[in-house]
Design a protein around this motif. Structure first.
Motif, PDB file in Angstrom:
ATOM      1  N   LEU A  93       0.768  -1.266  -0.025  1.00  0.00           N
ATOM      2  CA  LEU A  93      -0.125   0.124   0.093  1.00  0.00           C
ATOM      3  C   LEU A  93       1.018   1.355  -0.106  1.00  0.00           C
ATOM      4  O   LEU A  93       0.597   2.218  -0.822  1.00  0.00           O
ATOM      5  N   LYS A  94       1.998   1.197   0.992  1.00  0.00           N
ATOM      6  CA  LYS A  94       2.730   2.375   0.898  1.00  0.00           C
ATOM      7  C   LYS A  94       3.598   2.501  -0.578  1.00  0.00           C
ATOM      8  O   LYS A  94       3.886   3.604  -0.778  1.00  0.00           O
ATOM      9  N   LYS A  95       3.799   1.487  -1.032  1.00  0.00           N
ATOM     10  CA  LYS A  95       4.643   1.505  -2.301  1.00  0.00           C
ATOM     11  C   LYS A  95       3.679   1.967  -3.338  1.00  0.00           C
ATOM     12  O   LYS A  95       4.002   2.785  -4.276  1.00  0.00           O
ATOM     13  N   SER A  96       2.379   1.841  -3.327  1.00  0.00           N
ATOM     14  CA  SER A  96       1.479   1.907  -4.513  1.00  0.00           C
ATOM     15  C   SER A  96       1.327   3.651  -4.262  1.00  0.00           C
ATOM     16  O   SER A  96       1.315   4.172  -5.325  1.00  0.00           O
ATOM     17  N   LYS A 101       2.575   9.128  -6.223  1.00  0.00           N
ATOM     18  CA  LYS A 101       3.078  10.453  -5.836  1.00  0.00           C
ATOM     19  C   LYS A 101       4.308  10.776  -6.993  1.00  0.00           C
ATOM     20  O   LYS A 101       4.194  11.976  -7.119  1.00  0.00           O
ATOM     21  N   LEU A 102       5.025   9.737  -7.196  1.00  0.00           N
ATOM     22  CA  LEU A 102       6.142  10.001  -7.812  1.00  0.00           C
ATOM     23  C   LEU A 102       5.682  10.303  -9.527  1.00  0.00           C
ATOM     24  O   LEU A 102       6.242  11.306 -10.130  1.00  0.00           O
ATOM     25  N   ALA A 103       4.541   9.633  -9.732  1.00  0.00           N
ATOM     26  CA  ALA A 103       3.945   9.854 -11.042  1.00  0.00           C
ATOM     27  C   ALA A 103       3.311  11.161 -11.133  1.00  0.00           C
ATOM     28  O   ALA A 103       3.696  11.801 -12.346  1.00  0.00           O
ATOM     29  N   SER A 104       2.820  11.758 -10.249  1.00  0.00           N
ATOM     30  CA  SER A 104       2.322  13.169 -10.092  1.00  0.00           C
ATOM     31  C   SER A 104       3.521  14.260 -10.429  1.00  0.00           C
ATOM     32  O   SER A 104       3.318  15.088 -11.022  1.00  0.00           O
TER      33      SER A 104
END
Length: 136
Positions: A93-96, A101-104
C-alpha cells in the motif's frame, strides 16, 4: 573523490565557482532525485557554463512505470484508487501511494519542461520513458 549533494555540485559548476572547473558539456544525463529534476534542468539552462547552447539534457524515468499517463488530467477517482489498493498489505500500500506521488511529480516535470521556451523536448516512450531536452 568528492562526496556532496549532486545538485549542489551541478549548481556550483553552473555558477563557475568552487573547486570544480570544466568546459561546458554537450550532454547531461539526469537520473536523480525526482523531486528536484526541475532544479537540475534550471541549473543546465541558466547560463552556458554547465551545458552549451544546443546541448542535450537526457532525463530518465519520465513516464514512471506508465503511471504518469494516469496522473494527467483528472487522474484516478477515489473508487478506482480504493479498488486498486484493496487487499494490499501495508508495505504494498505504501509502495502504491509512493508510486502515484512520484508519477504526479513526473507529470508536473514533463508539463513544465514542455512549456519552457528555452527548451525543445522529445519524450521517448520506451521502458520508463526518456526525455531528450535540447537547450535553445
Amino acid at each position: 573523490m568528492k562526496v556532496n549533494d549532486a545538485l549542489a555540485t551541478v549548481e556550483e559548476i553552473a555558477r563557475g565557482d568552487g573547486a570544480v572547473r570544466t568546459a561546458p558539456f554537450d550532454l547531461v544525463f539526469v537520473d536523480a532525485d525526482k523531486t528536484r529534476l526541475l532544479e537540475y534542468v534550471e541549473a543546465c539552462v541558466t547560463n552556458d557554463k554547465l551545458l552549451k547552447k544546443g546541448g542535450l539534457i537526457v532525463v530518465d524515468n519520465v513516464l514512471w512505470k506508465g503511471l504518469v499517463l494516469g496522473s494527467s488530467g483528472e487522474g484516478m477517482s477515489q473508487s478506482e484508487i480504493d479498488k486498486e489498493e484493496d487487499g494490499l498489505d501495508d508495505k504494498a500500500l505504501k509502495k502504491s501511494r509512493r508510486a502515484r506521488k512520484l508519477a504526479s511529480l513526473m507529470h508536473t516535470f514533463n508539463s513544465a519542461v514542455c512549456k519552457d521556451d528555452r527548451l525543445e523536448v522529445v519524450l521517448l516512450p520506451m521502458r520508463d520513458g526518456l526525455s531528450i531536452i535540447r537547450k535553445k
